[in-house]
Design an enzyme around this catalytic site. Sequence first.
Site, PDB file in Angstrom:
ATOM      1  N   SER A   1      13.523  16.086  46.792  1.00 17.86           N
ATOM      2  CA  SER A   1      12.415  17.042  46.923  1.00 17.86           C
ATOM      3  C   SER A   1      12.515  18.112  45.841  1.00 17.86           C
ATOM      4  O   SER A   1      13.557  18.267  45.213  1.00 17.86           O
ATOM      5  CB  SER A   1      12.467  17.745  48.287  1.00 17.86           C
ATOM      6  OG  SER A   1      12.272  16.849  49.330  1.00 17.86           O
TER       7      SER A   1
ATOM      8  N   LEU B   1      32.716  26.823  39.212  1.00 16.57           N
ATOM      9  CA  LEU B   1      32.719  26.337  37.825  1.00 16.57           C
ATOM     10  C   LEU B   1      31.655  27.057  37.018  1.00 16.57           C
ATOM     11  O   LEU B   1      30.514  27.193  37.485  1.00 16.57           O
ATOM     12  CB  LEU B   1      32.422  24.827  37.793  1.00 16.57           C
ATOM     13  CG  LEU B   1      33.358  23.925  38.595  1.00 16.57           C
ATOM     14  CD1 LEU B   1      32.791  22.511  38.664  1.00 16.57           C
ATOM     15  CD2 LEU B   1      34.747  23.922  37.969  1.00 16.57           C
TER      16      LEU B   1
ATOM     17  N   GLU C   1      23.617   9.929  47.840  1.00 17.10           N
ATOM     18  CA  GLU C   1      23.514  11.364  48.154  1.00 17.10           C
ATOM     19  C   GLU C   1      22.361  11.627  49.112  1.00 17.10           C
ATOM     20  O   GLU C   1      21.228  11.201  48.868  1.00 17.10           O
ATOM     21  CB  GLU C   1      23.302  12.191  46.871  1.00 17.10           C
ATOM     22  CG  GLU C   1      23.324  13.688  47.185  1.00 17.10           C
ATOM     23  CD  GLU C   1      22.786  14.590  46.077  1.00 17.10           C
ATOM     24  OE1 GLU C   1      22.791  14.198  44.903  1.00 17.10           O
ATOM     25  OE2 GLU C   1      22.351  15.705  46.431  1.00 17.10           O
TER      26      GLU C   1
ATOM     27  N   LYS D   1      19.865   8.126  45.425  1.00 19.05           N
ATOM     28  CA  LYS D   1      19.381   9.385  45.999  1.00 19.05           C
ATOM     29  C   LYS D   1      18.069   8.997  46.669  1.00 19.05           C
ATOM     30  O   LYS D   1      16.996   9.078  46.049  1.00 19.05           O
ATOM     31  CB  LYS D   1      19.186  10.425  44.870  1.00 19.05           C
ATOM     32  CG  LYS D   1      18.508  11.713  45.293  1.00 19.05           C
ATOM     33  CD  LYS D   1      19.446  12.746  45.843  1.00 19.05           C
ATOM     34  CE  LYS D   1      18.682  13.992  46.299  1.00 19.05           C
ATOM     35  NZ  LYS D   1      19.563  15.004  46.920  1.00 19.05           N
TER      36      LYS D   1
ATOM     37  N   ASP E   1      18.461  15.480  40.442  1.00 21.30           N
ATOM     38  CA  ASP E   1      19.706  14.918  40.982  1.00 21.30           C
ATOM     39  C   ASP E   1      19.816  13.451  40.583  1.00 21.30           C
ATOM     40  O   ASP E   1      20.895  12.970  40.218  1.00 21.30           O
ATOM     41  CB  ASP E   1      19.711  15.006  42.522  1.00 21.30           C
ATOM     42  CG  ASP E   1      19.964  16.420  43.018  1.00 21.30           C
ATOM     43  OD1 ASP E   1      20.071  17.335  42.189  1.00 21.30           O
ATOM     44  OD2 ASP E   1      20.051  16.596  44.250  1.00 21.30           O
TER      45      ASP E   1
ATOM     46  N   GLY F   1      19.441  17.771  51.438  1.00 18.55           N
ATOM     47  CA  GLY F   1      19.636  18.916  52.331  1.00 18.55           C
ATOM     48  C   GLY F   1      20.803  18.672  53.278  1.00 18.55           C
ATOM     49  O   GLY F   1      21.785  18.017  52.919  1.00 18.55           O
TER      50      GLY F   1
ATOM     51  N   GLY G   1      26.497  21.505  46.977  1.00 19.87           N
ATOM     52  CA  GLY G   1      27.285  20.803  45.952  1.00 19.87           C
ATOM     53  C   GLY G   1      27.379  19.299  46.152  1.00 19.87           C
ATOM     54  O   GLY G   1      28.265  18.645  45.593  1.00 19.87           O
ATOM     55  N   LYS G   2      26.434  18.730  46.898  1.00 22.41           N
ATOM     56  CA  LYS G   2      26.442  17.265  47.105  1.00 22.41           C
ATOM     57  C   LYS G   2      26.336  16.524  45.773  1.00 22.41           C
ATOM     58  O   LYS G   2      27.049  15.547  45.538  1.00 22.41           O
ATOM     59  CB  LYS G   2      25.262  16.821  47.993  1.00 22.41           C
ATOM     60  CG  LYS G   2      25.289  17.328  49.403  1.00 22.41           C
ATOM     61  CD  LYS G   2      24.119  16.777  50.218  1.00 22.41           C
ATOM     62  CE  LYS G   2      22.755  17.188  49.715  1.00 22.41           C
ATOM     63  NZ  LYS G   2      22.495  18.630  49.792  1.00 22.41           N
ATOM     64  N   THR G   3      25.437  17.012  44.915  1.00 21.57           N
ATOM     65  CA  THR G   3      25.221  16.313  43.638  1.00 21.57           C
ATOM     66  C   THR G   3      26.442  16.440  42.740  1.00 21.57           C
ATOM     67  O   THR G   3      26.831  15.486  42.061  1.00 21.57           O
ATOM     68  CB  THR G   3      23.966  16.889  42.932  1.00 21.57           C
ATOM     69  OG1 THR G   3      22.872  16.798  43.834  1.00 21.57           O
ATOM     70  CG2 THR G   3      23.648  16.119  41.668  1.00 21.57           C
TER      71      THR G   3
HETATM   72  N1  ATP Z   1      31.701  24.580  42.259  1.00 26.36           N
HETATM   73  C1  ATP Z   1      30.575  25.065  41.734  1.00 26.36           C
HETATM   74  N2  ATP Z   1      30.622  26.078  40.841  1.00 26.36           N
HETATM   75  C2  ATP Z   1      29.504  26.589  40.315  1.00 26.36           C
HETATM   76  N3  ATP Z   1      28.272  26.143  40.577  1.00 26.36           N
HETATM   77  C3  ATP Z   1      28.150  25.126  41.458  1.00 26.36           C
HETATM   78  C4  ATP Z   1      29.288  24.542  42.073  1.00 26.36           C
HETATM   79  N4  ATP Z   1      28.863  23.551  42.890  1.00 26.36           N
HETATM   80  C5  ATP Z   1      27.531  23.514  42.759  1.00 26.36           C
HETATM   81  N5  ATP Z   1      27.083  24.455  41.900  1.00 26.36           N
HETATM   82  C6  ATP Z   1      25.698  24.708  41.505  1.00 26.36           C
HETATM   83  O1  ATP Z   1      24.980  25.049  42.683  1.00 26.36           O
HETATM   84  C7  ATP Z   1      23.717  24.395  42.685  1.00 26.36           C
HETATM   85  C8  ATP Z   1      23.646  23.464  43.877  1.00 26.36           C
HETATM   86  O2  ATP Z   1      24.587  22.405  43.720  1.00 26.36           O
HETATM   87  P1  ATP Z   1      24.150  20.907  43.967  1.00 26.36           P
HETATM   88  O3  ATP Z   1      22.880  20.622  43.225  1.00 26.36           O
HETATM   89  O4  ATP Z   1      25.311  20.034  43.684  1.00 26.36           O
HETATM   90  O5  ATP Z   1      23.850  21.012  45.539  1.00 26.36           O
HETATM   91  P2  ATP Z   1      23.196  19.926  46.492  1.00 26.36           P
HETATM   92  O6  ATP Z   1      23.889  20.040  47.785  1.00 26.36           O
HETATM   93  O7  ATP Z   1      23.213  18.620  45.804  1.00 26.36           O
HETATM   94  O8  ATP Z   1      21.682  20.440  46.654  1.00 26.36           O
HETATM   95  P3  ATP Z   1      20.373  19.580  47.123  1.00 26.36           P
HETATM   96  O9  ATP Z   1      20.280  19.785  48.609  1.00 26.36           O
HETATM   97  O10 ATP Z   1      19.263  20.254  46.366  1.00 26.36           O
HETATM   98  O11 ATP Z   1      20.561  18.149  46.725  1.00 26.36           O
HETATM   99  C9  ATP Z   1      23.579  23.680  41.344  1.00 26.36           C
HETATM  100  O12 ATP Z   1      22.955  24.527  40.431  1.00 26.36           O
HETATM  101  C10 ATP Z   1      25.021  23.449  40.953  1.00 26.36           C
HETATM  102  O13 ATP Z   1      25.173  23.300  39.559  1.00 26.36           O
HETATM  103 MG    MG Z   2      21.640  17.436  45.248  1.00 25.82          MG
END
Ligand code: ATP
Ligand code: MG
Length: 234
Positions: free
Chosen positions: A42, A206, A114, A38, A53, A117, A15-17
């Site tokens: 990848s 969400l 951001e 960002k 992202d 990983g 959920g970083k993004t």
């Molecule tokens: N609170 C939440 N409720 C539902 N879905 C979520 C929630 N947080 C994140 N997601 C979903 O989970 C997936 C991963 O979230 P996100 O892209 O924010 O992760 P990330 O850490 O940024 O990943 P990456 O390492 O690829 O950058 C996305 O599809 C996002 O929409």
């Molecule tokens: Mg991300």
Amino acid sequence: MSRGLFIVGTDTDVGKTLVAGGLARFLRRQNYNVGVMKPFESGLARRKEGETDTHFLMSMAEVKDACEEVNPYRFQESLAPGVAAARAGIEVSFKEIGKKFEILAKRHPWMIVEGAGGLIVPLTSHETHLELIKMLGLPVLVVGRLSLGTINHTMLTIHCLKSVGIPVAGIVLNQTSPEVTVAEEANPQVIQSMTSLSLWGVLPYLKDSRDPDVVVGVIQERLGDAIYRFIQSA
Ligand SMILES: Nc1ncnc2c1ncn2[C@@H]1O[C@H](COP(=O)(O)OP(=O)(O)OP(=O)(O)O)[C@@H](O)[C@H]1O
Ligand SMILES: [Mg+2]
């Protein structure tokens, strides 16, 4: 030194993004001029145009910077950036990232960056986020899952950052799946009891986690107080 945050994950897909984008839009709504970055993205082969992202962060921050400035390195394969770069024959330069960060930080007094990983993924053949974060000089916000396993991942990430002297502004736990077990209920308190760092809040699952209004609404509700405290101390 720039003001802002480097968003570090305990893993990919935590959920970083969501947090970075939500924070950027939240600050925009308070009339802060906020830029996003960002440095490495990848897995473009499995993403549609406009679903990266980089694109989400730029639209949440409402910036019109060049994509090459916001995202200097992008790779088709879903791999750690250092591995993807080696396979694609691309030489990564932290100096280039630093230059682009400086350009953006001159334009935007607040920067949200951001990571890619988790904390210790290879970004080059010999560097990880630790060197990148030190170079950019931003404090870190750690984002972890809420589910079982997060105590270990979150505490390891915090210990590692502390061991090299990188300041940690806080922790956010994010519920990435709809199931709530006893682990989801217990983990925030356990983590808070194991560290003196501030747990900024817990984000709920969400249904539409890419809807800007939904995201900023939940960021305001769950993290608003901690963000105001951070802004005042920055
Ligand atoms: N609170 C939440 N409720 C539902 N879905 C979520 C929630 N947080 C994140 N997601 C979903 O989970 C997936 C991963 O979230 P996100 O892209 O924010 O992760 P990330 O850490 O940024 O990943 P990456 O390492 O690829 O950058 C996305 O599809 C996002 O929409
Ligand atoms: Mg991300």
